[in-house]
Scaffold this motif. Structure first.
Motif, PDB file in Angstrom:
ATOM      1  N   LEU A  99       1.029  -1.127  -0.044  1.00  0.00           N
ATOM      2  CA  LEU A  99       0.176  -0.182   0.490  1.00  0.00           C
ATOM      3  C   LEU A  99       1.303   1.234   0.234  1.00  0.00           C
ATOM      4  N   LEU A 100       1.856   1.456   0.739  1.00  0.00           N
ATOM      5  CA  LEU A 100       2.516   2.403   1.043  1.00  0.00           C
ATOM      6  C   LEU A 100       3.741   2.688  -0.773  1.00  0.00           C
ATOM      7  N   VAL A 101       3.971   1.412  -1.499  1.00  0.00           N
ATOM      8  CA  VAL A 101       4.252   1.483  -2.298  1.00  0.00           C
ATOM      9  C   VAL A 101       3.634   2.176  -3.481  1.00  0.00           C
ATOM     10  N   ALA A 102       2.511   2.194  -3.631  1.00  0.00           N
ATOM     11  CA  ALA A 102       1.693   1.782  -4.302  1.00  0.00           C
ATOM     12  C   ALA A 102       1.180   3.553  -3.992  1.00  0.00           C
ATOM     13  N   ARG A 103       0.913   4.130  -2.788  1.00  0.00           N
ATOM     14  CA  ARG A 103       1.142   5.442  -2.274  1.00  0.00           C
ATOM     15  C   ARG A 103       2.064   6.566  -3.012  1.00  0.00           C
ATOM     16  N   PRO A 113      -2.478  19.013   4.835  1.00  0.00           N
ATOM     17  CA  PRO A 113      -2.910  17.379   3.939  1.00  0.00           C
ATOM     18  C   PRO A 113      -3.157  17.379   2.180  1.00  0.00           C
ATOM     19  N   HIS A 114      -2.597  17.175   1.781  1.00  0.00           N
ATOM     20  CA  HIS A 114      -3.175  16.453   0.817  1.00  0.00           C
ATOM     21  C   HIS A 114      -4.816  16.768   0.189  1.00  0.00           C
ATOM     22  N   ASP A 115      -4.518  16.982  -0.548  1.00  0.00           N
ATOM     23  CA  ASP A 115      -6.615  17.014  -1.566  1.00  0.00           C
ATOM     24  C   ASP A 115      -7.132  16.188  -2.328  1.00  0.00           C
ATOM     25  N   LEU A 116      -6.194  14.778  -2.629  1.00  0.00           N
ATOM     26  CA  LEU A 116      -6.475  13.686  -3.198  1.00  0.00           C
ATOM     27  C   LEU A 116      -7.120  12.709  -2.354  1.00  0.00           C
ATOM     28  N   PRO A 117      -8.320  12.055  -2.737  1.00  0.00           N
ATOM     29  CA  PRO A 117      -8.429  10.783  -1.808  1.00  0.00           C
ATOM     30  C   PRO A 117      -7.319   9.907  -1.240  1.00  0.00           C
ATOM     31  N   ILE A 118      -7.021   9.306  -1.803  1.00  0.00           N
ATOM     32  CA  ILE A 118      -5.940   8.038  -1.631  1.00  0.00           C
ATOM     33  C   ILE A 118      -4.604   9.174  -0.635  1.00  0.00           C
ATOM     34  N   ALA A 120      -6.121  11.135   3.850  1.00  0.00           N
ATOM     35  CA  ALA A 120      -5.722  11.060   5.388  1.00  0.00           C
ATOM     36  C   ALA A 120      -4.621  10.251   5.585  1.00  0.00           C
ATOM     37  N   PRO A 121      -4.030  10.882   6.789  1.00  0.00           N
ATOM     38  CA  PRO A 121      -3.540  10.002   7.329  1.00  0.00           C
ATOM     39  C   PRO A 121      -3.561   8.130   7.607  1.00  0.00           C
ATOM     40  N   HIS A 122      -2.657   7.795   7.106  1.00  0.00           N
ATOM     41  CA  HIS A 122      -3.182   5.894   7.231  1.00  0.00           C
ATOM     42  C   HIS A 122      -1.944   5.181   8.873  1.00  0.00           C
ATOM     43  N   LEU A 123      -3.281   5.277   9.523  1.00  0.00           N
ATOM     44  CA  LEU A 123      -2.461   4.648  10.545  1.00  0.00           C
ATOM     45  C   LEU A 123      -2.487   2.903  10.467  1.00  0.00           C
ATOM     46  N   LEU A 124      -1.761   2.321  10.891  1.00  0.00           N
ATOM     47  CA  LEU A 124      -1.194   0.824  10.851  1.00  0.00           C
ATOM     48  C   LEU A 124      -2.219   0.344  11.951  1.00  0.00           C
TER      49      LEU A 124
END
Length: 164
Positions: A57-61, A97-102, A105-109
């Motif tokens: 997921l992080l690689v894709a983001r 914060p970035h405006d692209l949906p992907i 939001a911060p990603h919590l593990l």
């Protein structure tokens, strides 16, 4: 015409020997309900290689973020800590914060996985220079003991195969 007792009893035995369509449908409905209950009892949490899923997921983001920086020329910040990461956008004055949906939001593990490396930040810019520190390398650790490593050079993020 009289019916012999043997003939009548045979007919009654043949009539009682089969099952009706309604009985078959009831049994199938019960099997379906039981299968649904068993399927739902396992829960909906992540299964399997959680560290690998988070690394993918992080690689894709990161790749999406690098593409966005190349297309728009607007610098982007990648900020991480043990419990998660986020992407920030520089609007000329402040980071927000970035405006692209992907990427917004911060990603919590969560409790299953954490980033092993110290907290940090990286600015993605159009020149895609990772800075003096060189390419970013992050390791994801799962509670199950598995580990996944990703490397980001400012342009491409990849999951390293065979990493410890």
């Amino acid at each position: 015409m009289t019916q012999s007792p043997a003939h009548g009893s045979t007919r009654e035995r043949l009539h009682d020997a089969g099952v009706t369509l309604v009985e078959v449908l009831v049994v199938l409905a019960l099997i379906g309900i039981l299968a649904g209950v068993v399927g739902l009892s396992f829960g909906s949490g992540p299964r399997g290689d959680v560290a690998g899923q988070e690394a993918d997921l992080l690689v894709a983001r990161l790749n999406r973020a690098a593409d966005e920086v190349m297309l728009t020329g607007v610098p982007m910040g990648f900020v991480w800590a043990a419990e998660g990461y986020r992407f920030d956008l520089y609007d000329g004055d402040t980071w927000q914060p970035h405006d692209l949906p992907i990427l917004a939001a911060p990603h919590l593990l969560g409790g299953e996985t954490r980033i092993a490396d110290a907290a940090g930040a990286m600015v993605l810019s159009r020149d895609m220079d990772p800075g003096a520190a060189g390419p970013l390398t992050l390791e994801f650790l799962s509670r199950a003991g598995t580990s996944e490593v990703i490397r980001f050079d400012g342009l491409n993020a990849v999951r390293l195969e065979g990493a410890p």
